[in-house]
Enzyme design. Structure first.
Site, PDB file in Angstrom:
ATOM      1  N   GLY A 107       9.918  70.130  68.987  1.00 54.09           N
ATOM      2  CA  GLY A 107       9.488  69.083  69.910  1.00 54.09           C
ATOM      3  C   GLY A 107       8.041  69.208  70.384  1.00 54.09           C
ATOM      4  N   GLU A 108       7.388  70.325  70.098  1.00 49.50           N
ATOM      5  CA  GLU A 108       5.972  70.463  70.469  1.00 49.50           C
ATOM      6  C   GLU A 108       5.070  70.246  69.255  1.00 49.50           C
ATOM      7  OE1 GLU A 108       8.334  72.532  72.260  1.00 49.50           O
ATOM      8  OE2 GLU A 108       7.882  70.811  73.524  1.00 49.50           O
ATOM      9  N   ASP A 141      13.352  68.501  78.154  1.00 50.89           N
ATOM     10  CA  ASP A 141      14.386  68.327  77.130  1.00 50.89           C
ATOM     11  C   ASP A 141      15.760  68.234  77.790  1.00 50.89           C
ATOM     12  OD1 ASP A 141      12.191  70.125  76.121  1.00 50.89           O
ATOM     13  OD2 ASP A 141      13.233  69.888  74.226  1.00 50.89           O
ATOM     14  N   ASP A 198       8.163  67.551  79.686  1.00 47.53           N
ATOM     15  CA  ASP A 198       8.831  68.427  78.715  1.00 47.53           C
ATOM     16  C   ASP A 198      10.244  68.789  79.153  1.00 47.53           C
ATOM     17  OD1 ASP A 198       9.260  69.981  76.490  1.00 47.53           O
ATOM     18  OD2 ASP A 198       8.093  71.698  77.190  1.00 47.53           O
ATOM     19  N   TRP A 217      17.765  71.249  69.793  1.00 51.22           N
ATOM     20  CA  TRP A 217      17.812  72.686  69.525  1.00 51.22           C
ATOM     21  C   TRP A 217      18.846  73.495  70.280  1.00 51.22           C
ATOM     22  CZ3 TRP A 217      15.765  75.888  73.563  1.00 51.22           C
ATOM     23  CH2 TRP A 217      15.127  75.182  74.594  1.00 51.22           C
ATOM     24  N   THR A 225      17.003  77.351  65.545  1.00 56.60           N
ATOM     25  CA  THR A 225      17.190  78.539  66.380  1.00 56.60           C
ATOM     26  C   THR A 225      18.597  78.584  66.977  1.00 56.60           C
ATOM     27  OG1 THR A 225      16.323  77.320  68.279  1.00 56.60           O
ATOM     28  CG2 THR A 225      14.764  78.699  67.069  1.00 56.60           C
ATOM     29  N   ARG A 253      20.342  81.980  68.291  1.00 52.09           N
ATOM     30  CA  ARG A 253      21.269  82.028  69.422  1.00 52.09           C
ATOM     31  C   ARG A 253      22.716  82.267  69.020  1.00 52.09           C
ATOM     32  NH1 ARG A 253      17.404  78.205  71.074  1.00 52.09           N
ATOM     33  NH2 ARG A 253      15.944  79.388  72.322  1.00 52.09           N
ATOM     34  N   SER A 260      14.616  72.402  66.153  1.00 58.31           N
ATOM     35  CA  SER A 260      13.526  72.630  67.099  1.00 58.31           C
ATOM     36  C   SER A 260      12.273  71.983  66.538  1.00 58.31           C
ATOM     37  CB  SER A 260      13.268  74.127  67.270  1.00 58.31           C
ATOM     38  OG  SER A 260      14.447  74.802  67.596  1.00 58.31           O
TER      39      SER A 260
END
Lengths: 528, 221
Positions: free
Chosen positions: A189-190, A301, A299, A238, A172, A128, A187
């Site tokens: 979280g899954e 976030d 989910d 993230w 990211t 990003r 990143s």
């Protein structure tokens, strides 16, 4: 003048120009002194994504034309570039480039291979944006290196391993520069990671501090977990945070608990997931936290750019922080203490009867994911997500790209195996014309909706507001557009031919205002 | 577990007992797109673009158990269809279905191509397509009425749309593009199909024949 003193003067000028070409922290702290540059992710460290440039206005915006374009090697570019001293710095997954601001032609390019065993669990292979400080450009790689590149050559000054990518960690986001340090979040979280926020010494790359987003045994907040659930508790970080130089506090959003859609093995609030944390810049010590969604199972976030602004609350000027959360509520908090000031839904939501006096959601039972599926608004991507909001001090409005999407949430078993999906379910969105989007303008201190501009589908692009009185945004269908910042009236649009899934920026080329945004593989620069 | 998962994840399209719906009947020992167990697991977890979504929410163990269940469905005998496919093929022309549908390169492409329709849909779904086409209009055939700046009303199928413009195809095949802000009205006729219902236009035997023909269309390969 004697020859030797001439020589001295010449070498002094050389050194002086070299120094001004460096981006000292004071330049970032005083970003408004040089509105023609864009020196940090959100232009200022307060998270505004607002440009004081005012040459492009509602009266002339229809004259915007493409001045140049740059093609990336990778699709779906989410970059928010840095512009400093005639150079635009862009990044992609494990890559960066310095572009001539006049033409878009690269001065240098840098890249590193993505390891063949790297996997992005639960997100795309994107980057990003970079950060800049002194003579270095900071780039975070998918495989978790924070790399400092020499801004003049693109060669590596240092590279630091932030985490092991194999269990699912990844980087990211654009790093955030604070005095002397570079702050990054992860990143993953899954994948059942344990999240953290790190600060590194900008000169050496040595880690200065780490804040674990899931408190370990004995630490405050640990009691909001049970058993070993904290070890796989998620809490990714993230999206780039914000920084208040006066208070010396770093504000950062924390992601969902793991496993995402099955909360059975983690009863409790699951701190500091789905929270905003305020950390001391020097040490990373927690000053306060605010949890938006206790014990999240959707989910949602809380990974958003926090927006720092001054607002009047009951007749008193206060230092506030605004967050349009993935859970569909907007929050205004006191940024010295974390006290809840105001909040309300800014998008359709079906899971809570509003917020109580302390800002905690009054949850409607029965909206958890289930075996048969439960339809809930918003969907897992939330009413807004990583892409940036914008705050204009001129209008006092908080602009946000909103997603109006409902989804049927399913709950499944979740077995933890490092480096694999640890989700415990999923969702099916309504799809088609049942999904739509909007750009909304909220009064920053209350969250009241001032206007909305409707979009065909739920967007993936951030917004930029300018002192010229405009708000820029983008759509999945490739439109890049300008709205009147006061009324939301559409004034100009351009079909880029690719999905806009990035944040726009504004800057000067030779004293003339330009706007840049990425659409799929192409970065466009527009000017009058 | 496989049966339960099938009923919650697949039945919506393949029917409660796998007899088909929007998706094909799975009461077949041989599946074209899933000849062996590995490809069956892949079809389940990754889907078939664009019509069948991947079941990415299922764990590898769950995918395996659904796949095993799908294999048991294969031993259920396929119910024979009553109609006569060659009579159906002639009806397809005499009833002018080919003015809107293409099969193996023949006909007009106003509606969806039907070359492989028999491997994608169940007989029951095909029957519904003829009797009540409005029951399942895909997004790319959304019918709309719009009123232009000059006041003309135009009906067409939406070919594309973004937040600022819309592209349509009139029933005569002509393309038009409009700025949305310049339109007097734009009505999406959700729940309406560009295809007429044949509930009354076909005798029951003709209906059976057409369905038998459509079900026999399994692609060009």
């Amino acid at each position: 003048m004697k020859r030797s003193s001439l020589f001295l003067l010449a070498s002094f000028l050389l050194v002086a120009s070299f120094l001004t070409a460096q981006v000292r922290y004071e330049r970032i702290a005083n970003a408004d002194n040089e509105p023609g540059n864009w020196l940090t992710y959100s232009r200022n460290s307060l998270g505004h994504r607002y440009s004081p440039l005012n040459q492009i206005t509602p009266a002339n915006v229809t004259g915007l034309k493409v001045k140049w374009a740059y093609q990336f090697p990778d699709p779906r570019t989410e970059v928010s570039p840095i512009v400093a001293d005639g150079v635009m710095y862009v990044t992609g997954p494990n890559s960066a480039a310095a572009l001539d601001l006049q033409t878009g032609r690269p001065f240098w390019k840098w890249s590193r291979p993505i390891p063949p065993d790297y996997q992005s669990i639960g997100f795309g292979r994107v980057n990003r944006g970079p950060a800049i400080l002194d003579d270095k450009l900071f780039v975070a790689t998918l495989d978790c290196d924070l790399v400092a590149l020499d801004i003049k050559s693109g060669q590596e000054r240092w590279s630091t391993k932030v985490a092991d990518y194999k269990p699912g960690y990844s980087l990211t986001m654009a790093p955030l520069v604070i005095p002397g340090k570079v702050v990054v979040g992860v990143s993953g979280g899954e994948a059942g990671i344990r999240g953290f926020i790190d600060a590194y010494d900008a000169k050496t790359g040595k880690r200065a501090w780490r804040f674990w987003t899931i408190p370990g045994p004995g630490e405050p907040g640990h009691e909001s977990w049970s058993g070993d659930a904290w070890k796989t508790g998620g809490g990714s970080t993230w999206v780039t945070g914000s920084y208040d130089p006066q208070l010396n506090l770093v504000y950062w959003g924390v992601g969902n608990p793991g496993p995402d859609w099955n909360g059975d093995d983690r009863p409790g609030d699951n701190l500091y997931t789905c929270s905003l944390v305020a950390l001391e810049g020097d040490t990373g010590a927690l000053r306060w936290h605010f949890q938006f969604t206790p014990h999240d199972t959707h989910d949602w976030d809380a990974t958003h750019v926090p927006v720092l602004f001054e607002g009047e609350v009951r007749g008193k000027k206060r230092k506030l922080i605004g967050v349009a959360n993935r859970n569909a509520f907007y929050y205004a908090l006191d940024r010295e203490t974390g006290e809840f000031i105001a909040g309300r839904a800014y998008a359709k939501q079906t899971w809570a009867n509003g917020l109580d006096d302390r800002g905690r959601p009054m949850v409607i039972p029965g909206n958890e994911p289930s075996e048969e599926g439960k339809l809930v608004w918003p969907n897992l991507n939330g009413a807004t997500v990583w892409f940036s909001p914008s705050y204009s001090p001129q209008t006092g409005l908080f602009y946000v790209a909103v997603r109006e999407v409902g989804a049927t949430y399913f709950k499944r078993e979740a077995d933890f195996k490092p480096g694999t999906f640890f989700a415990g379910g999923g969702e099916q969105t309504l799809g088609g014309d049942d999904e739509w989007g909007a750009i909304r303008a909220l009064e920053a201190t209350t969250g009241r909706i001032a206007w909305e501009f409707r979009l065909k589908s739920a967007p993936w692009a951030g917004v930029l507001s300018t002192a010229g009185g405009l708000v820029f945004g983008g759509t999945n269908e490739g439109n890049f557009f300008a709205l009147d910042a006061k009324t939301g009236k559409p004034l100009w649009d351009f079909q880029t031919g690719g999905q806009v899934a990035a944040n726009p920026i504004a800057f000067n080329i030779d004293g003339r205002q330009h706007i840049a945004v990425s659409a799929n593989r192409v970065l466009y620069v527009f000017g009058l | 577990m496989g049966k339960r998962l099938f009923e919650s994840q697949c039945a919506l399209c393949h029917g409660q007992t796998g007899g088909g719906g929007r998706g094909p009947n799975l009461h077949r020992p041989q599946l074209n797109k899933a000849p062996d167990d590995a490809s069956l697991r892949k079809v389940i977890s990754q889907g078939i673009q664009p019509e069948m979504p991947g079941a990415w929410q299922l764990s590898p163990r769950e995918v395996k158990s659904v796949a095993a269940y799908v294999r048991t469905l294969g031993s259920i005998p396929l119910e024979p269809l009553p109609g006569n496919p060659s009579r159906g093929e002639r009806l397809f022309k005499t009833k002018a279905c080919d003015t809107c549908h293409m099969i193996s390169g023949q006909g007009s492409g106003f509606g969806p191509e039907l070359t492989g329709i028999g491997s994608k849909r169940s007989a029951a779904f095909l029957r519904e397509s003829l009797v009540a086409p409005e029951a399942a209009v895909p997004d790319e055939f959304l019918l709309l009425d719009l009123v232009t700046a000059s006041g003309a009303t135009i009906r067409g199928v939406r070919m594309n749309e973004d937040s600022f413009s819309i592209q349509i195809k009139e029933l005569n095949g002509e393309f038009h593009s409009y700025r949305k802000a310049a339109l007097k009205d734009l009505r999406k006729l959700r729940g309406k199909s560009p295809m007429p219902s044949y509930a009354d236009a076909l005798k029951p035997e003709e209906m059976d024949d057409l369905i038998a023909y459509l079900a026999s269309l399994r692609g060009n390969s």
